[in-house]
Design an enzyme around this catalytic site. Structure first.
Site, short mmCIF file in Angstrom:
data_model
loop_
_atom_site.label_atom_id
_atom_site.label_comp_id
_atom_site.label_asym_id
_atom_site.label_seq_id
_atom_site.Cartn_x
_atom_site.Cartn_y
_atom_site.Cartn_z
N GLN A 141 -5.03 -1.38 9.52
CA GLN A 141 -4.88 -2.72 8.97
C GLN A 141 -5.45 -3.76 9.93
O GLN A 141 -5.16 -3.74 11.13
CB GLN A 141 -3.40 -2.99 8.68
N ASP B 158 -11.30 2.47 3.70
CA ASP B 158 -11.69 1.06 3.65
C ASP B 158 -13.20 0.91 3.44
O ASP B 158 -13.67 -0.18 3.13
CB ASP B 158 -11.34 0.39 5.00
N LYS C 189 0.84 -1.21 0.00
CA LYS C 189 0.00 0.00 0.00
C LYS C 189 0.87 1.25 0.00
O LYS C 189 0.62 2.20 -0.76
CB LYS C 189 -0.94 -0.02 1.22
N1 GUN Z 1 -6.81 -6.97 6.19
C1 GUN Z 1 -7.14 -7.80 5.16
N2 GUN Z 1 -7.86 -7.12 4.24
C2 GUN Z 1 -8.00 -5.87 4.70
C3 GUN Z 1 -8.64 -4.69 4.18
O1 GUN Z 1 -9.25 -4.69 3.11
N3 GUN Z 1 -8.55 -3.57 4.95
C4 GUN Z 1 -7.90 -3.58 6.14
N4 GUN Z 1 -7.88 -2.43 6.82
N5 GUN Z 1 -7.29 -4.63 6.64
C5 GUN Z 1 -7.34 -5.76 5.91
#
Ligand code: GUN
Length: 309
Positions: free
Chosen positions: A97, A120, A53
């Site tokens: 996350q 998100d 990311k």
């Molecule tokens: N962990 C696994 N997938 C995701 C996601 O799409 N967003 C977040 N914040 N954590 C994750």
């Protein structure tokens, strides 16, 4: 005839190129988008995702910040950290996350992210916007699945679509997006009776279960579009053989790495589907591209620029 392979890597790269141009013009106008990612503790998979990311932000010219509190952090401390980011003008998107450590109330933390910075799309306000077809921030993986359909010219309106999995992150928002696009939507889960028969009704089948290769040939109507959200790591030789026996390329990779990735869809489905997203190289790359898109969208929305739904 074997399925058309829907190339997520190519689609994600097209999206990133479009975003890079947008970020450039926003930055020139003094409004560079910024993303803050909070990564709690030391989860190897999360570390890999977060690295991807941050790297993607750098490539697009988006400002990014990685915050790494210790695994002992409390709910209150994490909420205060998020509130600090809510107040900072140069931060347009906040991503916490997941998973979070057990002592942390994840729902509370996600509620603390200001809805305008919720890249998100997990905040109940954004969930409500999505379900009532108002502009808002949409969860990245299902948004990516819709982009694949749109950019591949696969019509959704009027189609029978079946979503397997009802998670808040993928299954539910995927169902809502398909419904908003005028599909007829069925959502299946672990208690669904005769899952294979329900799945065989689908013109568009979304697999978001988290079980390697569970969707086999008998779940799929010939010619259907199959979107595979699963990313499952296979390390056992016997399991590998179930999916990729005789596949030379995969054999070589598995021998070299000791593992390979398998989606929720068995590779044999590619023989009968009309179109399918591969794993890897399908929806995975789209998730990060849509996070970048949401960050740009959040920056525009917060500055009062118009955005489409
Ligand atoms: N962990 C696994 N997938 C995701 C996601 O799409 N967003 C977040 N914040 N954590 C994750």
């Amino acid at each position: 005839m074997p399925a058309t392979i829907l190339d997520g890597t190519k689609i994600a790269s097209d999206i990133r190129a479009e975003l890079a141009a947008e970020v450039k013009s926003m930055t020139a106008a003094g409004a560079r988008p910024g993303l803050a990612v909070i990564l709690v503790g030391e989860n190897p998979a999360s570390e890999i995702y977060v690295r991807g990311k941050v790297k993607s932000c750098e490539e697009l010219g988006i400002y990014s910040e990685k915050i790494t509190p210790p695994t002992t952090i409390t709910t209150l401390e994490l909420c205060q950290m998020v509130e600090g980011l809510n107040r900072r003008d140069e931060i347009d998107g906040i991503l916490v996350q997941l998973p979070l450590p057990d002592q942390v109330d994840a729902k509370k933390v996600l509620m603390t992210v200001h809805p305008t910075k919720d890249v998100d799309g997990f905040h109940p306000m954004n969930v409500g916007y999505l379900s009532t077809q108002r502009p808002g921030l949409v969860p990245c993986t299902p948004a990516g699945a819709m982009e694949v359909l749109r950019r591949s010219g696969i019509a959704v309106a009027g189609k029978e679509s079946v979503v397997v999995g009802r998670s808040d992150i993928v299954g539910k928002p995927a169902a809502m997006l398909l419904l908003n696009a005028n599909a007829t939507v069925t959502v299946c889960h672990s208690k669904t009776h005769d899952l294979a028969a329900v799945c065989r009704r689908a013109d568009i089948l979304v697999a978001a279960i988290g079980r390697a290769g569970m969707i086999t040939r008998d779940f799929v109507k010939p010619g259907a579009t199959v979107l595979d959200v699963g990313i499952n790591k296979v390390t056992e030789r016997a399991e590998f053989e179930k999916f990729f026996a005789g596949n030379k390329k995969r054999e070589e990779k598995f021998a070299a790495k000791g593992s390979t990735l398998v989606g929720d869809v068995h590779p044999e489905v590619a023989e009968i589907a009309g179109a399918i997203t591969p794993v890897p190289g399908g929806l995975g790359p789209l998730t990060i591209a849509m996070l970048m898109s949401n960050t740009v969208k959040a920056a525009r929305m917060r500055r009062g620029s118009p955005v489409t739904v």
